[in-house]
Design an enzyme around this catalytic site. Structure first.
Site, PDB file in Angstrom:
ATOM      1  N   HIS A 155       0.826  -1.206   0.000  1.00  0.00           N
ATOM      2  CA  HIS A 155       0.000   0.000   0.000  1.00  0.00           C
ATOM      3  C   HIS A 155       0.865   1.262   0.000  1.00  0.00           C
ATOM      4  CE1 HIS A 155      -3.287  -2.716   1.080  1.00  0.00           C
ATOM      5  NE2 HIS A 155      -4.135  -1.723   0.882  1.00  0.00           N
ATOM      6  N   HIS A 204       0.863  -2.832   9.543  1.00  0.00           N
ATOM      7  CA  HIS A 204       2.285  -2.706   9.209  1.00  0.00           C
ATOM      8  C   HIS A 204       3.035  -1.978  10.313  1.00  0.00           C
ATOM      9  CE1 HIS A 204       2.420  -4.258   5.120  1.00  0.00           C
ATOM     10  NE2 HIS A 204       1.300  -3.623   4.856  1.00  0.00           N
TER      11      HIS A 204
END
Length: 523
Positions: A155, A204
């Protein structure tokens, strides 16, 4: 220092084992059985060096969630996450071609697809975990994203490279200063929403973000530095270029490392590389057609004029997507019928975690799934976005790895303390006060004496945890049966998405001219 870390250790996981991250500095230094026994020496060495960075951030991220989480931000960041998802770009890329922005779209394809492939490849190579839950709560509207490895963040790579690509075009445009400033603000909001959202959603670590950012910058820099040269290669007829892209794409797909867990990262890598394999030859073919136009020194542009009216413009979009979806469904269904017998007859090899053709008859009744998953409105409307606890076998491995590291660290510290006491009481009082150099030599001696002790302790501990780990995996897999992934799926994805690239760039724009949605009559 280790004492301060131990006080902020993650809470015990309400799962198969209790995770005690007593000293994250030692994480990954000792044997991490499941991965070390299956990886090459280099691959395992890199992974072990990076694990402490990833693990040490869990508590900080948990604190971030504790301070900032609200129902509104949960919804906002889980929804904006789709703006960095690879399938989001697969959906919007064709539209850029159909409405006259072919040059921009070709560069956009390169930036998006190369970034996704690189991050997917690195994820599968390193097999680094996402932050553990608990203490984190993973927030996601996707049913499979949390099953992927963590480093680097796809992303983030997408958001970074695409924001920089859009900014580069924006700065050379003839827009007004006000329009440019407003657009830059919008890009900053987009970048912040996607990148910070990965931290907020517990998907993350900062290390993952930094890795994704670096890859995104490198991909953008390569594309923008050679933008005109690359576009010329894509539109100037050349069998050398076409064959290089197709054969190179096949080699790169085959080079994607086998994962240690059933991770879907490879799907994004195959999909995006296949799109490039379709777009390159399609761009060259369309540039030769009579429907192609040239502008600003660039060829192979799909002509569009708003004079065709709003109804026809909307119909271009509807018809184009209908063709793409129909191709995907029909091609995948047909290949599910044709490929399994070929794989079985020639006994073709399959990847780890993929079901080989010799174990199943045919896939005629296999469902082809919805297309594409990012357009699944029921998922967007789903309010159950919290994901807590063990969600995959890789989570189990990470829990056991951290537990093993903590136990061995405790044994290590105890052994050092015992040996230090023995050496101390064996010295004459006049030698207790050592110089700094002598003290360092003493520490080296202690380290040498503890090494064989730790080596002998490592094996029984590993055996104990391996058995528990195996039982935990079996229990998890029994309670959470995974989706079937067949050996033919990689070839099918390659053919299907290469076809989508071809259709979007070449076939569909030509179809527009034959069904009354083209603009050639206006030229």
């Amino acid at each position: 220092m280790s004492d301060s870390k131990s006080t902020s250790a993650p809470r015990a996981a309400e799962s198969f084992i209790v995770v005690n991250g007593a000293d994250d500095r030692d994480a990954g230094i000792y044997s991490d059985n499941f991965y070390s026994r299956r990886m090459s020496k280099l691959r395992n060495s890199i992974r072990r060096r990076m694990l402490p960075w990833v693990r040490s951030e869990t508590n900080d991220l948990a604190e971030l969630q504790h301070r900032w989480r609200t129902p509104f931000l949960d919804s906002y960041f889980t929804l904006t996450a789709f703006a960095g998802h690879p399938l989001f770009f697969v959906c919007i890329l064709p539209i850029m071609f159909w409405y006259g922005h072919s040059v921009f779209a070709r560069g956009f394809v390169n930036v998006a697809c190369v970034g996704v492939f690189v991050t997917s490849w690195v994820k599968d190579y390193l097999c680094l975990p996402r932050p553990l839950s608990p203490p984190l709560v993973r927030l996601s509207r996707s049913k499979r994203v949390h099953l992927e490895y963590g480093f680097p963040s796809t992303h983030t790579s997408n958001a970074t490279s695409i924001a920089l690509y859009l900014l580069s075009y924006l700065l050379i445009s003839d827009w007004s200063v006000l329009a440019k400033v407003a657009s830059i603000v919008g890009l900053c909001v987009y970048l912040f929403s996607v990148i910070f959202g990965r931290l907020y959603c517990g998907m993350h670590t900062k290390t993952d973000i930094i890795g994704g950012t670096v890859i995104g910058i490198l991909v953008w820099a390569a594309q923008w530095s050679f933008h005109d040269a690359i576009d010329s290669l894509m539109t100037t007829p050349s069998w050398t270029v076409v064959s290089t892209v197709i054969l190179g794409g096949i080699v790169l797909i085959q080079s994607i490392p086998d994962t240690m867990d059933s991770c879907p990262c490879i799907d994004d890598g195959v999909t995006t590389m296949a799109v490039l394999m379709g777009v390159f030859p399609a761009s060259q073919h369309f540039a030769l057609s009579k429907y192609s136009v040239s502008a600003g020194g660039h060829d192979g542009i799909v002509h569009y004029d708003s004079a065709i009216g709003l109804p026809r413009s909307i119909l271009r979009f509807v018809f184009g997507l209908a063709v793409v979806f129909t191709w995907r469904m029909a091609a995948k269904k047909l290949l599910y019928i044709l490929l399994p017998p070929l794989y079985s007859y020639f006994n073709l090899p399959s990847r780890t975690h993929f079901v080989p053709a010799k174990t199943y008859g045919n896939l005629r009744s296999q469902p082809i799934g919805r297309v594409p998953s990012v357009l699944d409105l029921s998922a967007l409307a789903d309010s159950s976005i919290e994901i807590v606890g063990t969600q995959s076998t890789m989570d189990i491995h990470e829990q056991f790895s951290q537990s093993r590291s903590s136990k061995i660290s405790s044994l290590h510290n105890q052994q050092v303390e015992d040996i230090g006491k023995k050496e101390h009481f064996g010295l004459r009082p006049g030698h207790i006060i050592k110089t700094r150099q002598e003290q360092q030599k003493q520490e080296d001696v202690v380290s040498e004496k503890t090494a064989p002790v730790l080596e002998t302790l490592d094996h029984p501990l590993d055996l104990e945890l391996d058995e528990s780990e195996r039982q935990a995996m079996e229990q998890f897999e029994a309670e959470h049966p995974g989706w079937a992934r067949f050996d033919v799926d990689i070839v099918i994805k390659t053919v299907v998405y290469a076809g989508i690239g071809w259709l979007a760039v070449d076939s569909i724009p030509i179809m527009f001219e034959y069904i009354g949605l083209g603009t050639s009559y206006l030229r």
